[in-house]
Structures are given as structure tokens and as C-alpha cells.
Design a protein around this motif. Sequence first.
Motif, PDB file in Angstrom:
ATOM      1  N   MET C  46       0.834  -1.197   0.000  1.00 59.13           N
ATOM      2  CA  MET C  46       0.000   0.000   0.000  1.00 59.13           C
ATOM      3  C   MET C  46       0.870   1.249   0.000  1.00 59.13           C
ATOM      4  O   MET C  46       2.009   1.219   0.461  1.00 59.13           O
ATOM      5  CB  MET C  46      -1.008  -0.017   1.149  1.00 59.13           C
ATOM      6  CG  MET C  46      -0.431   0.117   2.540  1.00 59.13           C
ATOM      7  SD  MET C  46      -1.769   0.046   3.758  1.00 59.13           S
ATOM      8  CE  MET C  46      -1.739   1.714   4.392  1.00 59.13           C
ATOM      9  N   PRO C  47       0.333   2.346  -0.555  1.00 59.36           N
ATOM     10  CA  PRO C  47       1.105   3.578  -0.576  1.00 59.36           C
ATOM     11  C   PRO C  47       1.138   4.218   0.814  1.00 59.36           C
ATOM     12  O   PRO C  47       0.125   4.206   1.522  1.00 59.36           O
ATOM     13  CB  PRO C  47       0.337   4.455  -1.565  1.00 59.36           C
ATOM     14  CG  PRO C  47      -1.055   3.941  -1.535  1.00 59.36           C
ATOM     15  CD  PRO C  47      -0.969   2.477  -1.203  1.00 59.36           C
ATOM     16  N   VAL C  48       2.282   4.702   1.225  1.00 62.94           N
ATOM     17  CA  VAL C  48       2.427   5.363   2.527  1.00 62.94           C
ATOM     18  C   VAL C  48       3.436   6.501   2.372  1.00 62.94           C
ATOM     19  O   VAL C  48       4.448   6.342   1.685  1.00 62.94           O
ATOM     20  CB  VAL C  48       2.963   4.382   3.609  1.00 62.94           C
ATOM     21  CG1 VAL C  48       3.051   5.080   4.959  1.00 62.94           C
ATOM     22  CG2 VAL C  48       2.099   3.149   3.731  1.00 62.94           C
ATOM     23  N   PHE C  49       3.147   7.633   3.004  1.00 61.86           N
ATOM     24  CA  PHE C  49       4.134   8.716   3.046  1.00 61.86           C
ATOM     25  C   PHE C  49       5.071   8.452   4.221  1.00 61.86           C
ATOM     26  O   PHE C  49       4.724   8.699   5.377  1.00 61.86           O
ATOM     27  CB  PHE C  49       3.449  10.070   3.241  1.00 61.86           C
ATOM     28  CG  PHE C  49       2.694  10.538   2.035  1.00 61.86           C
ATOM     29  CD1 PHE C  49       3.361  11.178   0.995  1.00 61.86           C
ATOM     30  CD2 PHE C  49       1.329  10.344   1.934  1.00 61.86           C
ATOM     31  CE1 PHE C  49       2.665  11.627  -0.125  1.00 61.86           C
ATOM     32  CE2 PHE C  49       0.629  10.786   0.824  1.00 61.86           C
ATOM     33  CZ  PHE C  49       1.294  11.429  -0.216  1.00 61.86           C
ATOM     34  N   LEU C  50       6.257   7.898   3.930  1.00 59.65           N
ATOM     35  CA  LEU C  50       7.208   7.560   4.992  1.00 59.65           C
ATOM     36  C   LEU C  50       8.220   8.688   5.176  1.00 59.65           C
ATOM     37  O   LEU C  50       8.527   9.415   4.233  1.00 59.65           O
ATOM     38  CB  LEU C  50       7.934   6.257   4.640  1.00 59.65           C
ATOM     39  CG  LEU C  50       7.035   5.017   4.568  1.00 59.65           C
ATOM     40  CD1 LEU C  50       7.804   3.837   3.989  1.00 59.65           C
ATOM     41  CD2 LEU C  50       6.472   4.668   5.943  1.00 59.65           C
ATOM     42  N   ALA C  51       8.716   8.818   6.403  1.00 59.80           N
ATOM     43  CA  ALA C  51       9.636   9.919   6.715  1.00 59.80           C
ATOM     44  C   ALA C  51      11.026   9.376   7.033  1.00 59.80           C
ATOM     45  O   ALA C  51      11.166   8.332   7.663  1.00 59.80           O
ATOM     46  CB  ALA C  51       9.099  10.703   7.907  1.00 59.80           C
ATOM     47  N   ASP C  52      12.031  10.094   6.602  1.00 55.52           N
ATOM     48  CA  ASP C  52      13.431   9.696   6.786  1.00 55.52           C
ATOM     49  C   ASP C  52      14.061  10.590   7.867  1.00 55.52           C
ATOM     50  O   ASP C  52      13.990  11.812   7.783  1.00 55.52           O
ATOM     51  CB  ASP C  52      14.138   9.890   5.437  1.00 55.52           C
ATOM     52  CG  ASP C  52      15.635   9.612   5.520  1.00 55.52           C
ATOM     53  OD1 ASP C  52      16.104   9.161   6.586  1.00 55.52           O
ATOM     54  OD2 ASP C  52      16.326   9.875   4.516  1.00 55.52           O
ATOM     55  N   THR C  53      14.665   9.957   8.872  1.00 53.10           N
ATOM     56  CA  THR C  53      15.211  10.752   9.986  1.00 53.10           C
ATOM     57  C   THR C  53      16.738  10.890   9.933  1.00 53.10           C
ATOM     58  O   THR C  53      17.360  11.283  10.912  1.00 53.10           O
ATOM     59  CB  THR C  53      14.853  10.110  11.351  1.00 53.10           C
ATOM     60  OG1 THR C  53      15.437   8.806  11.395  1.00 53.10           O
ATOM     61  CG2 THR C  53      13.362  10.026  11.553  1.00 53.10           C
ATOM     62  N   SER C  54      17.348  10.567   8.775  1.00 55.20           N
ATOM     63  CA  SER C  54      18.821  10.555   8.750  1.00 55.20           C
ATOM     64  C   SER C  54      19.425  11.930   9.085  1.00 55.20           C
ATOM     65  O   SER C  54      20.534  12.010   9.571  1.00 55.20           O
ATOM     66  CB  SER C  54      19.330  10.049   7.400  1.00 55.20           C
ATOM     67  OG  SER C  54      18.739  10.800   6.360  1.00 55.20           O
ATOM     68  N   ARG C  55      18.672  13.016   8.852  1.00 57.92           N
ATOM     69  CA  ARG C  55      19.252  14.335   9.139  1.00 57.92           C
ATOM     70  C   ARG C  55      19.449  14.586  10.634  1.00 57.92           C
ATOM     71  O   ARG C  55      20.107  15.543  11.035  1.00 57.92           O
ATOM     72  CB  ARG C  55      18.380  15.447   8.550  1.00 57.92           C
ATOM     73  CG  ARG C  55      19.096  16.121   7.377  1.00 57.92           C
ATOM     74  CD  ARG C  55      18.516  17.461   7.034  1.00 57.92           C
ATOM     75  NE  ARG C  55      19.004  18.533   7.869  1.00 57.92           N
ATOM     76  CZ  ARG C  55      18.436  19.726   7.917  1.00 57.92           C
ATOM     77  NH1 ARG C  55      17.364  19.982   7.208  1.00 57.92           N
ATOM     78  NH2 ARG C  55      18.949  20.670   8.691  1.00 57.92           N
ATOM     79  N   LEU C  56      18.883  13.720  11.462  1.00 59.45           N
ATOM     80  CA  LEU C  56      19.053  13.896  12.906  1.00 59.45           C
ATOM     81  C   LEU C  56      20.536  13.840  13.280  1.00 59.45           C
ATOM     82  O   LEU C  56      20.981  14.466  14.253  1.00 59.45           O
ATOM     83  CB  LEU C  56      18.266  12.813  13.655  1.00 59.45           C
ATOM     84  CG  LEU C  56      18.125  12.961  15.166  1.00 59.45           C
ATOM     85  CD1 LEU C  56      17.556  14.315  15.558  1.00 59.45           C
ATOM     86  CD2 LEU C  56      17.263  11.843  15.726  1.00 59.45           C
ATOM     87  N   ALA C  57      21.320  13.094  12.496  1.00 58.97           N
ATOM     88  CA  ALA C  57      22.764  12.977  12.756  1.00 58.97           C
ATOM     89  C   ALA C  57      23.452  14.343  12.738  1.00 58.97           C
ATOM     90  O   ALA C  57      24.504  14.522  13.354  1.00 58.97           O
ATOM     91  CB  ALA C  57      23.397  12.048  11.722  1.00 58.97           C
ATOM     92  N   ALA C  58      22.871  15.317  12.039  1.00 57.74           N
ATOM     93  CA  ALA C  58      23.466  16.652  11.996  1.00 57.74           C
ATOM     94  C   ALA C  58      23.293  17.382  13.337  1.00 57.74           C
ATOM     95  O   ALA C  58      23.983  18.361  13.609  1.00 57.74           O
ATOM     96  CB  ALA C  58      22.823  17.462  10.875  1.00 57.74           C
ATOM     97  N   PHE C  59      22.369  16.914  14.160  1.00 58.09           N
ATOM     98  CA  PHE C  59      22.079  17.598  15.419  1.00 58.09           C
ATOM     99  C   PHE C  59      22.567  16.833  16.651  1.00 58.09           C
ATOM    100  O   PHE C  59      22.929  17.419  17.661  1.00 58.09           O
ATOM    101  CB  PHE C  59      20.564  17.812  15.585  1.00 58.09           C
ATOM    102  CG  PHE C  59      19.942  18.685  14.536  1.00 58.09           C
ATOM    103  CD1 PHE C  59      20.005  20.066  14.644  1.00 58.09           C
ATOM    104  CD2 PHE C  59      19.299  18.138  13.438  1.00 58.09           C
ATOM    105  CE1 PHE C  59      19.427  20.880  13.687  1.00 58.09           C
ATOM    106  CE2 PHE C  59      18.721  18.946  12.468  1.00 58.09           C
ATOM    107  CZ  PHE C  59      18.786  20.329  12.592  1.00 58.09           C
ATOM    108  N   ILE C  60      22.506  15.495  16.584  1.00 57.73           N
ATOM    109  CA  ILE C  60      22.745  14.670  17.765  1.00 57.73           C
ATOM    110  C   ILE C  60      23.778  13.598  17.433  1.00 57.73           C
ATOM    111  O   ILE C  60      23.644  12.929  16.406  1.00 57.73           O
ATOM    112  CB  ILE C  60      21.438  13.946  18.212  1.00 57.73           C
ATOM    113  CG1 ILE C  60      20.253  14.915  18.248  1.00 57.73           C
ATOM    114  CG2 ILE C  60      21.632  13.192  19.512  1.00 57.73           C
ATOM    115  CD1 ILE C  60      20.042  15.656  19.523  1.00 57.73           C
ATOM    116  N   PRO C  61      24.794  13.406  18.298  1.00 57.02           N
ATOM    117  CA  PRO C  61      25.771  12.343  18.016  1.00 57.02           C
ATOM    118  C   PRO C  61      25.112  10.962  18.005  1.00 57.02           C
ATOM    119  O   PRO C  61      24.190  10.697  18.776  1.00 57.02           O
ATOM    120  CB  PRO C  61      26.782  12.463  19.161  1.00 57.02           C
ATOM    121  CG  PRO C  61      26.189  13.383  20.170  1.00 57.02           C
ATOM    122  CD  PRO C  61      25.093  14.150  19.514  1.00 57.02           C
ATOM    123  N   ASN C  62      25.593  10.124  17.114  1.00 59.09           N
ATOM    124  CA  ASN C  62      25.014   8.799  16.908  1.00 59.09           C
ATOM    125  C   ASN C  62      24.902   7.977  18.194  1.00 59.09           C
ATOM    126  O   ASN C  62      23.910   7.303  18.450  1.00 59.09           O
ATOM    127  CB  ASN C  62      25.883   8.053  15.898  1.00 59.09           C
ATOM    128  CG  ASN C  62      25.027   7.287  14.919  1.00 59.09           C
ATOM    129  OD1 ASN C  62      23.800   7.302  15.035  1.00 59.09           O
ATOM    130  ND2 ASN C  62      25.655   6.634  13.979  1.00 59.09           N
TER     131      ASN C  62
END
Lengths: 399, 84, 367
Positions: C46-62
Motif C-alpha cells: 500500500m502507498p504510505v508517506f514515509l519519513a526519513d530521519t537521517s538528518r538527525l545525525a546533523a544535530f545529535i551524536p550517533n
Amino acid sequence: MSLQTPVAVSGIGCLCGAGSNLGACLDTLFHGRRQPAPPARFSSSHPTAYPVFEIPPEVSLFGTGQKPQLSRTARLVLTATREALGNSGWDRQWPHNKRIGVCIGTTVGSTMNDEGFYRKYRRGDQPCINPIETYLNSNPAQAIAREFDLSGPCQTVVNACSSGTDAIGLGAGWIRSGICDAVIAGGADELCRVTYDGFISLMITDDSPCKPFDATRKGLNLGEGAAILILESQATLRARNHPARAFVRGYGSACDAYHLTAPDPQGQGLRRAIAEALATSGQTPAAVAFVNAHGTGTRDNDRIESRVLSALLPDVPFFSTKGCTGHTLAAAGAIEAAFTVAFLEAQKIPPSAGFTDPDPDLPASPAKRTIGVSGQIAFSQSLAFGGNNAVIVFGKGDT
Amino acid sequence: MTTNEKLKIIIIQELNLEEITPEEIDDEAPLFGEGLGLDSLDAVELVVQIQKHFGVEIKDMEEGRLAFRSINTLGGFIEERRAA
Amino acid sequence: MRIALRGVGVVGGFGCGVDDLRRTLIAGRCSPQTASVAGTEGAGEMPVFLADTSRLAAFIPNRALRRVDHFSRLAALGACLALEDARLPPTVRQALGLVIATGYGATRTTFSFLDTVLDHGDACASPTFFSNSVSNAAAAHVSILLKITGPSLTVSQFEMSVPAALLTACQWLEEKRVEGVLVGGVDEYCAVLGYSWQRFFGPGPTTGTRPLEWGRQSAIAGEGAAFFLLCRDEGDPPDYGFITDIRQGHLRHGGLDLAADALLLLGADGHQACARRYARHLPADARVATYTPLYGSLPVGPAFDMAVAALSIKAGRIFAPPPGAGENPGLKIVPRHARLDATPIRCLKFGREGEYAMVTLSGRGSI
């Protein structure tokens, strides 16, 4: 109205393992009776049976047999609401011209974790979606608004174990700011295998009856229940010539921002919450008659509460009622707010059930027997998972 | 694979420490506090993982504290229990 | 009420940050991804609008994120983006309150916890999954990661979660409990939601969401987070305008009291059951817009609606609703390039039982 305007408590309803109404609970507390037992409503494969405080099946819950699509948590909160409305005198003539809000704390009541459904789903059995319907129908604040025909502000607070305290503090704020004339505020949670397994996995569950503040305490026992306070503006109460059982005099809350499950070692968040509660009440520590502590019986919680209370409110007696109710999670703050009002009325506090030996590591310990108290205000405090701390202040009522 | 080696893989995978390799974990270094920097929630998760992977039960944190000092003490604890 | 809106942080199917959302609004379209679901007849999609959180690495250490699940990452990213957008110095964060709204909570982790019990027995229940499944886990993570030590609140009541959260956030500011509130909505997609969705609504639409065609079930599930930094009306006027009213109510006690020519940003998201309420209760001359085809249907959709309203105020114009929003000759749909005068934007959302909420945003010029 300012932050310091007192908000009246006109009625109370409460049920938990200690009793099916407020009067029965108080009787249990003052007699120090407690009989936690292994859970009866679900099974588990733990080698040890951890005792819990369940509401026995003979207690008649709201809508049993008539409203199949309500969760147990929703039934619990509706049962407490029915009692509270009766107590407040609103059950006979519900005022449709009034703006009435609903503010309820819960944890299990807002979570879709039906085990039977999920088990079938995992097997690829295409389970029927009735459990989802039940979940969607059972949001506690919405369930109260629906059953009692209300259309004011409606909020379900999911702040884990401080939810009940927060819901009452926030609801009182709606009255102070003038957006509501009355608010149905409280909390509810049912026992289920998810929270049972979860707390056992955190290794903070006692396999015997819990012993808050005791030197030998090993953890908490879970419980279930609900409590509701009917909050009203003083103008509304005067207009119908009904006495206030108590007044909400202050509220404070703050976050540790320290750790997901462990409290701040210095109790920084709790200190800030107590300071805010005291400031909003406009009172000094000398006016505090007693503190209903969170007192879960875990090593960390009780140590931090004892230290913070002895530093900020020295010589003020405190106790935990969880030895008779278990930890009812989001209902705890509401149930203990109900108790706090009742103890203020009675001018006495019960023995802290489960406490016998003082812990040399704790600077202050609770009372072992019923003691008389004097003072204009009383605190009830809750510490939650996630570092939430909430403190509500009640002042004596009209009677 | 030795118990110690297996333990290191479990710790990395189950406690989400993907940025380190098993070779980087010193068998003698403390697991909690400094050293690996694990905390109280990791401790209870580790109790469950040891139950799951080795069938060894750690009853309470008194017992856990002794076993959890290092990979060596934990490995020794598990082997001792499994031999019993 | 006059609460200043000083920062917006969004992450969703359209991308990450206000610039991505603005670009998507101008482009007028966004394509969902495809998620596999255990459908009613075996595995499906089914179609879903999924969100990618990879940009969080720019704010918080892994390393600090090792126990933070997808749901809490969405919330943390929304929160970081809102603070960045507001250019708030880190030292001010201690004086902030935090309010998070969610319809369903951390569902993936809730079911992962059940997996540990069902796979290996009660004694192997994972305390890490349990802790992350508790409803206020996202608020806990955000407060720890961003060092926010003021009052913290999480509310959860499906479609009404965001307006309820905003009510408390504004209340805290008016009570002067806090200097600012970071408030946001977050919901995630999970496979069980996909299964339930198909059981309730059948297979997804083949032509995209058409929320303004009231008779059509065309909702597409979405996930993401939308956060805001709110302050009292002090200092420079805010680019995003002010929240000037929050109304919650229920149709059982009468309809909405709306100006005949109100400007309404509808939370209609392709669910037929809710659509009929919009059809019945909109004033005849109301100018309407909806943007849900750009982020999908999720309980905290009203937070995204509000983000679009805020961007409109900042831009001084109303974005044209995506062309795919649907044909409806009975409606005055906002035209392309419409200038935004002093008219407030009212974000209206109906819930499944007839409950409704309306959040009003007003620009600098309006009263």
C-alpha cells in the motif's frame, strides 16, 4: 483569575485494589489491610509469581454487559466518574449551559497492544479488527465526554506514572484561566500482561508485598484502578450552594532530562516541581500538613523522595499508600489526590503500609501508625518514567 | 566461539553499540560507568539477553553487579552456572 | 489569546525542514512510497508517506541515539528543526516547556516488545523495548537530548491530540510558567497499522488522495513530525504570525460558529466518514484549502496543517492546494497565487465521532 485562585473539589470517585469506592479504600488504608495476589486476569510463564493489586471481578464496572466496545480502563474511569458526579451532586441535573472539560491520565488506555489480536496477526491469521475498534472507542477522556454528553476541552494525558497528578493540575488551570466552569479530572489504568512483564523486566518489581521506604524494600507491586475529582470554579459552586471538599491550591511539574528510566540522582526535577507547587500555592513549608509521597517501593524512587522531602519540607510527615493499592501507574496520582483530600478532611494520615524498618541510608522515614495532622495544605507527588515529576497541592475545603 | 566472544557480539547487537567491533572490547575493562559506558537500563537488558541466549538466570542486581564487572567475570559466571 | 509562533520544524513524506515543505507546496505534489502489508489476501502493498530521519545525525551524536527508536527520532528531529528555525540559543532551552501530541504512540516498538514476549516467553520481555513503548518516551528522549528541564507533557487522543497539546502549550505561556514551549505532533507508520488500515478501508487509492471529493475514500497513510516553538507576544513580531484562538468542541452540541467568508485550512485527508462533516458544516462562502495530499493521513495531521498555515503567513500568500486535491464545484477553493490579506487562517479538523477542533493563526496585520 490568577495562578493562585483556588479551584474547588466538589466530588470524588475512586476504585482500586484497596476498595471499590473512596470510603472502602479509606477503611482499608487506616486498617493497613493488604492482600496482593498473583494476577488472576492473565497468566504468565514467570518462574516467580509477582503479586498485584487487582480489582476483584465482583466489583460492578460501568457498562458491563451493555457496552462491549469499551476497554477495562475506560470502564474503570467511567465507574469513578459516576461515583464522583454523585458525590458532587451533579448526577441529578447536569448543567448543559456550563463549559465542562475532561482531563484524564492513562498509559494502558491509550496503547494498542491487544495481545490476542497481535498473536493472530503474527501467525498470518488475518485477525478481526474488533480490538482496534475497542482501542479507538476507549480513549479515556473521549469516553467520558461521550458517555456524559460533554463538549468542552478534552485531553488525555499520557505522562506515564505522573499522568493522574498532571491531569488534575492541568484541569485546574482550565478553570483558573476561565475556559471551563468545571472539569472532570483524574486518571485510570488497568492491569495487563504488557505492563506486568515490562516492570518485571526492569527488575523493579517485588515478588512479595511491597515495602515502600523500608530498609528491605525490593521494588513495587503493580495495581489497577481509577479516580476522578470534580473540579469547579468557586462561582459555580456558590451558585448551586454546594460545599467544597477541598481546593486545588497549587501545582508544579518539571522534567529531570536525565535518563529514560532512572530518576535524577539529586532529584533535581522533583525539587523544581515542589518549589513551583509551593510558589503557586502562596504558602510556606510550615503550612504543609503532610505529603502523600509517590513511594513505589523501588530502591531509587524512595531514596530520592526521602532525601528531597527531608531537604525541602523537613519535619513534614509523609507516607506511601502504594502498600495498599499497588502502583496503579497513570491512575496513581489521581487515586492519591483523592486520598490526600480525604486525609485533609479527616485531619489524620494512615500508616505507611509495608514500612517497618527504617533505612539508615534515608534521612527521613514515614509513620508506622495513624497520626493526627494539622496544617492548611497537603501535597501529593508523583515521579514518572522519563523523568517527569508532578506535585499537586490541596487546601482544606468548606467543611 | 568462546563464551566471551559470543557475549561481545550479543552486547554490540542487542545494546545497539554498532559503532564498535568485538575486538575493541577489552575482556578486563569495566562494562558500566567508564569502559563501555553502559547504564542501568543496559544492565537489565543484558539480564534478559543472557537468559535468552544462554538460559542463565540472574535473579537480582546484587548478583548482576558482581557478574557485570567485565566480559571476563560475566563469561565466567555464565560458564559456572551452565556447568552446575 | 495571542501566542507568537517563532519556529517550525517538519519531517514527513515530503522531506525534512520548512524549505522542503515550502518547495513541495509550490510544486503541488508529493508521491508516497510503497510499504508491504500483510493484506487480507496474503502479503500486499500500500502507498504510505514515509519519513526519513537521517538528518538527525546533523544535530545529535550517533551514540546518544543508540536506544532512540524511529518514533522518538521523528520527534527529536522535528524538535531540533524547530529550534534551529527559531535560531534559539541553546542556553534558553532550560526555560522551555515540552508538549508532544501523538495519535497512536510508538507502535513499532510496542509490537517489538510483544514480539520479545511471544518469541521467548515472559521472562525474556525486553526492558529497552518496554521503556521505549511507554507513551511519553519521545518526550523523555527529546528532553534528555535537548536538555529541556521545564514541564513536560504528552497527550494522546487520536485526531484531536494536536489541538489539545496546543491548548496546554498556550496555557503554560499565558500562566507564565515557561518562557517558551516546544510543541509538536508525531505519529509513525507500522505494519500492523497497514494491516488494520486495509481491513478498515480496503486497498489504497490508485490515483492519490482526493480529500475535497467528499464521497470518495482516498486516504493515504502518512507518518512524520511537525514541531513549533511558541512564545508570548514579546519582542520582534514573529514571521509565522500568532495563534489567536484554539477551539475544541463536539457537533452533538451544535455546529460551528464561523464567519460566512472564513478562510479555512481543512484537515480533510481522504476519509469518507469525516468528509461528510466538512460537507455539512462549511459556510457557503468559505474559502477553503487542503494540503493533506502532500503529507498523507495521520492523527497528528493538524500539526502539518498548522505548519502550512504558518508558512503561508510568512510568505504573505496562500499556497494553491495541490491540483490532485480533487474537484468539488460546491466549494470555493483558494485559487493559485492568492494574496493573504489580514484574514486569519482557521485550521479545522473533524474527528471520527463528531468532535472538532479549530486552531486560528493570524498574521502581523490582523487583529
